[in-house]
Every structure is written in C-alpha cells, then in structure tokens.
Design a protein around this motif. Structure first.
Motif, PDB file in Angstrom:
ATOM      1  N   UNK A 175       0.659  -0.854  -0.346  1.00 45.25           N
ATOM      2  CA  UNK A 175       0.242   0.024  -0.296  1.00 45.25           C
ATOM      3  C   UNK A 175       0.567   1.060   0.525  1.00 45.25           C
ATOM      4  N   UNK A 176       2.156   1.413   0.927  1.00 45.03           N
ATOM      5  CA  UNK A 176       2.964   2.336   0.449  1.00 45.03           C
ATOM      6  C   UNK A 176       3.140   2.550  -0.838  1.00 45.03           C
ATOM      7  N   UNK A 177       3.526   1.256  -0.593  1.00 43.63           N
ATOM      8  CA  UNK A 177       5.295   1.028  -2.892  1.00 43.63           C
ATOM      9  C   UNK A 177       4.054   1.945  -3.566  1.00 43.63           C
ATOM     10  N   UNK A 178       2.353   1.512  -3.250  1.00 41.27           N
ATOM     11  CA  UNK A 178       1.575   2.082  -4.099  1.00 41.27           C
ATOM     12  C   UNK A 178       0.994   3.489  -4.716  1.00 41.27           C
ATOM     13  N   UNK A 179       1.696   3.996  -3.066  1.00 39.62           N
ATOM     14  CA  UNK A 179       1.360   5.639  -2.509  1.00 39.62           C
ATOM     15  C   UNK A 179      -0.493   5.639  -2.603  1.00 39.62           C
ATOM     16  N   UNK A 180      -0.645   4.284  -2.010  1.00 37.27           N
ATOM     17  CA  UNK A 180      -2.695   4.453  -1.584  1.00 37.27           C
ATOM     18  C   UNK A 180      -2.420   5.851  -1.146  1.00 37.27           C
ATOM     19  N   UNK A 181      -4.096   6.605  -1.711  1.00 37.76           N
ATOM     20  CA  UNK A 181      -4.118   7.780  -1.502  1.00 37.76           C
ATOM     21  C   UNK A 181      -5.718   7.913   0.429  1.00 37.76           C
ATOM     22  N   UNK A 205       4.066   7.000   9.577  1.00 35.98           N
ATOM     23  CA  UNK A 205       4.326   6.001   9.775  1.00 35.98           C
ATOM     24  C   UNK A 205       3.095   4.864   8.638  1.00 35.98           C
ATOM     25  N   UNK A 206       1.334   5.634   8.747  1.00 34.30           N
ATOM     26  CA  UNK A 206       0.902   5.289   7.933  1.00 34.30           C
ATOM     27  C   UNK A 206       0.076   6.558   6.729  1.00 34.30           C
ATOM     28  N   UNK A 207       1.478   6.309   5.503  1.00 35.08           N
ATOM     29  CA  UNK A 207       0.781   7.884   4.391  1.00 35.08           C
ATOM     30  C   UNK A 207      -0.659   7.265   3.557  1.00 35.08           C
ATOM     31  N   UNK A 208      -1.580   6.407   4.527  1.00 32.98           N
ATOM     32  CA  UNK A 208      -3.064   6.367   3.688  1.00 32.98           C
ATOM     33  C   UNK A 208      -3.593   7.328   4.234  1.00 32.98           C
ATOM     34  N   UNK A 209      -4.621   8.419   4.437  1.00 32.92           N
ATOM     35  CA  UNK A 209      -5.652   8.218   4.814  1.00 32.92           C
ATOM     36  C   UNK A 209      -6.994   7.198   4.817  1.00 32.92           C
ATOM     37  N   UNK A 210      -7.155   7.306   6.306  1.00 29.60           N
ATOM     38  CA  UNK A 210      -8.288   6.287   6.562  1.00 29.60           C
ATOM     39  C   UNK A 210      -9.766   6.958   6.432  1.00 29.60           C
ATOM     40  N   UNK A 251     -18.874   2.244  12.718  1.00 26.25           N
ATOM     41  CA  UNK A 251     -20.948   2.573  12.866  1.00 26.25           C
ATOM     42  C   UNK A 251     -20.493   3.746  13.343  1.00 26.25           C
ATOM     43  N   UNK A 252     -19.027   4.355  12.823  1.00 25.11           N
ATOM     44  CA  UNK A 252     -19.072   5.606  13.360  1.00 25.11           C
ATOM     45  C   UNK A 252     -18.385   6.045  12.220  1.00 25.11           C
ATOM     46  N   UNK A 253     -18.463   7.699  11.175  1.00 23.90           N
ATOM     47  CA  UNK A 253     -17.662   8.288  10.484  1.00 23.90           C
ATOM     48  C   UNK A 253     -16.492   8.976  11.323  1.00 23.90           C
ATOM     49  N   UNK A 254     -15.283   8.579  10.440  1.00 31.04           N
ATOM     50  CA  UNK A 254     -13.975   9.452  10.575  1.00 31.04           C
ATOM     51  C   UNK A 254     -13.332   9.351   9.651  1.00 31.04           C
ATOM     52  N   UNK A 255     -12.501  10.877  10.190  1.00 23.57           N
ATOM     53  CA  UNK A 255     -11.222  10.886   9.127  1.00 23.57           C
ATOM     54  C   UNK A 255     -10.089  10.736   9.791  1.00 23.57           C
ATOM     55  N   UNK A 256      -9.409   9.935   9.762  1.00 22.70           N
ATOM     56  CA  UNK A 256      -7.813   9.808   9.719  1.00 22.70           C
ATOM     57  C   UNK A 256      -6.693  10.314   8.764  1.00 22.70           C
ATOM     58  N   UNK A 257      -6.506  11.618   8.605  1.00 20.97           N
ATOM     59  CA  UNK A 257      -5.163  11.868   7.441  1.00 20.97           C
ATOM     60  C   UNK A 257      -3.884  11.104   7.420  1.00 20.97           C
TER      61      UNK A 257
END
Length: 392
Positions: free
Chosen positions: A319-325, A343-348, A333-339
C-alpha cells in the motif's frame, strides 16, 4: 410454453409479480424473485444476477445506444446459465464506455414458463475517462428503512461499492437472495452498477459459504481491482474481527491464508499500468486498517478488532509502495477521517452504521484537478469533506 412479462415491483424478501399475457386481470407469482442486478462492471462488460424461485435457465438480451445488440446465453462450461435460487450471466466483449439496456429471459425447467424482465439501462467502466463519480454504502445489516432511504438519496454513479456487512449473520439459506439482490425491496443497481466487498458479518452463519454464489466480482474472487477514469480501485477482504481459531467460528474460517494470498496478488497488481500510473489510488475494505484506538483486544471477554491489524501487517508495504491515498471502510458504525501520517501515509475514512440516524453514503468525484470525497448522512449534512490532489 407459458410466457409472462415482468412488470411488477418487488416486495422485501418476497416474490415479484407478473401479469399473464392475454389476461391482465390475473396476477401470478413471478418465476424471477428479484430485479436484474448489474454487478462487477468491467471495461468490456458486467455480470447480471437475479433470483428465481425454482430450477431455471436464463440469458440476457442487450441493446447498445448505437443500435448493436445480441444475446449472452452461455456460461464458462458451455451450459446455458442455470440455477434453482439465482441465475448469473456474464456479458463481455463490449467496447469501453458502452451504454445501453439489458433484460433477462428466464425459463422454468419444470413447465417451460418464461419470464422476461423489464429493460434496464446499463453502462460499463471507462478507464480512459477524464472524470468519474462513485458512491459507497456500508454496514446496512438488513435495516430496510435505512436501505430505502439510502437508495432514495444516493445519486446515479459510475459505480456503487457496498462495503461490507450487508447482513447480520447468514443463519438461513433463504436470506441471501433478497438481502443481496433486492435489499429493502429496492433495485439498487438501477443507474449504478454494484461492487460488493465482504464484511465480517458477511462471513458469519451456517450459510455464509453460499455468498460467493450470489455475489459477482470481476475476477471471481473476493478481492479485485479496476480502473474508472482517473481512479484506480483495489477492493480487499479483511476477513473476521477476531483470530481464525476463535471458538465462535467453529473452524469455519481461514482468513489468515486469504490475507497472505491477497498480499501476493496486491504486490503484483500495483505494478500493472492502469494502477501504476493512476492519478488517484483508492482502496475499499470493510474493516479499517487504521483506527483511533488500536489497543490489543481481549477476545476471551467479547473483545473484537476495531481495525484489521492482521490485514495491515500483510498489505502495508504494498500500500505504501503504491502510494495509496485513501482507504474507505465501514465496520465501526462511526464516520471518522484519519489523515495520513508518517507511519501510515494513507488516509483512513469510515462510513456510519445501520440505523437511520447513523447511516451515511460516501461520494467520490474525481477529475484532473482533485478527488473530492464527501460523507453525507440522511439528514443532508456533510460529515467529512476531503480533497485529494492527483499523484501524476
């Protein structure tokens, strides 16, 4: 042969209705039990799936906007597609970005009764398009009121991802067809072809093993990838939220092996041109790979994973190699945004839950300048508004 044309609406989990030709006063149960469901769109076609109430065979009739048309009436083994609960027909060989209409023909094996569905519009994926629009649902858990409301407010799109936990548990064999192909009594693939990812609840119950017979995917596996305009999409199966050997599973699951297989596949697919060169790189998986609280769980005391650490360990490097955004998920059951972080260069990004006050639909719009993600609730509020710049 008795011939019927499909003209009625569908009741939740029940049979459709059709008028017998020549006698409009007589309404009889329809041989087909769900709308024709357009799934697993590709750049050259899609797969159609619909429910039946007894052993039948069937085929598709299709017509394109340019006047071309034909029939799709063979499976991979040389049979006319057949089944006693569902029929599945793969339409392929179309030109990229083809648009048209399709209908199903169903013939009962016992008495030769024929049911023909209404014409339904369809479109397939266009990897070369300048823009695309997609939508996501998650964690509907057979809350039909929520599904109906989501169906009402969710716009037409290039594709819809139903991102796991379509059910509670598959405890009865008659649950799968109405839940997956006619949820809430709605024709959810009208104007938005459907992709389904597996959630942990979709993997539970005595009849969970039957789900692959109802759900079509582009490659016949619960993990797959496709390109729609500037967006490359990878869909992954995060498995269960407890270890494979947890006593509640009674030896029915083997997700560690599936995660390893997906890791090997992922390491290869990210180097294919459509994915390697995509301006936007999006992953869908039911259980998030990151969460706000990642403390270890005590599985002996009803603990369960809020994020899939096993999946992240298997897939993180690729996922990191692919540059997953961004990774789009449900489960919490809760909407959250984790930028993204170092360490984890993909947003969730996660969607909401099954009840009306929790339910959300996520929209993505991508063009040459940005990927715009919005999480919307059923009251019309925007819970998250995220803009991602293109990589290339």
């Amino acid at each position: 042969m008795k011939r019927r044309h499909f003209i009625g609406s569908f009741a939740i989990g029940g049979l459709g209705t059709a008028l017998a030709e020549g006698d409009p006063s007589v309404i009889k149960p329809s041989l087909a039990t769900t709308p024709l469901c357009v799934m697993a769109a590709r750049c050259d076609g899609f797969e159609a799936v619909w429910g039946v109430n007894r052993l039948s065979r069937g085929w598709l009739e299709w017509k394109l906007e340019d006047g071309h048309g034909g029939l799709a009436k063979a499976d991979a083994f040389g049979f006319t597609p057949q089944g006693k609960d569902v029929l599945r027909v793969r339409l392929e060989g179309l030109k990229t970005n083809a648009k048209g209409r399709v209908r199903s023909h169903t013939i009962a094996a016992d008495d030769g009764e024929i049911t023909i569905s209404p014409w339904k519009p369809f479109h397939i994926l266009d990897p070369e398009a300048k823009k695309t629009r997609f939508v996501m649902w998650n964690d509907t858990h057979v809350h039909n009121e929520s599904i109906q409301a989501l169906h009402e407010v969710t716009p037409a799109a290039d594709f819809l991802v139903w991102n796991g936990d379509t059910c509670n548990d598959w405890t009865r064999d008659d649950q799968l067809t109405p839940t997956l192909l006619n949820p809430g009594g709605c024709d959810i693939t009208n104007s938005r072809p459907l992709f389904i990812t597996w959630g942990n609840h979709d993997s539970r119950g005595a009849h969970a093993f039957r789900m692959p017979g109802v759900v079509a995917t582009p490659n016949g596996r619960p993990f797959y990838a496709f390109r729609s305009g500037p967006v490359a999409v990878i869909c992954l199966h995060t498995g269960e939220d407890k270890p494979d050997d947890h006593p509640s599973f009674r030896g029915r699951v083997a997700f560690d092996e599936l995660r390893r297989e997906q890791a090997e596949w992922l390491a290869e697919v990210i180097h294919q041109p459509d994915f390697r060169d995509a301006p936007y790189r999006v992953v869908f998986c039911h259980i998030p790979l990151r969460w706000i609280d990642e403390r270890p769980q005590d599985y002996s005391k009803s603990g369960f994973d809020r994020h899939s650490g096993r999946s992240r360990s298997a897939w993180h490097e690729s996922l990191v190699e692919w540059k997953t955004q961004v990774i789009l998920s449900g489960h919490t059951h809760r909407s959250r945004w984790l930028p993204p972080t170092k360490a984890h260069p993909y947003g969730q990004l996660t969607g909401g839950g099954p009840k009306l006050h929790q339910a959300t639909w996520t929209e993505g719009r991508a063009d040459g300048s940005r990927l715009h993600l919005k999480v919307n609730n059923l009251e019309g509020d925007i819970l998250h508004d995220i803009q991602i710049r293109p990589l290339v």
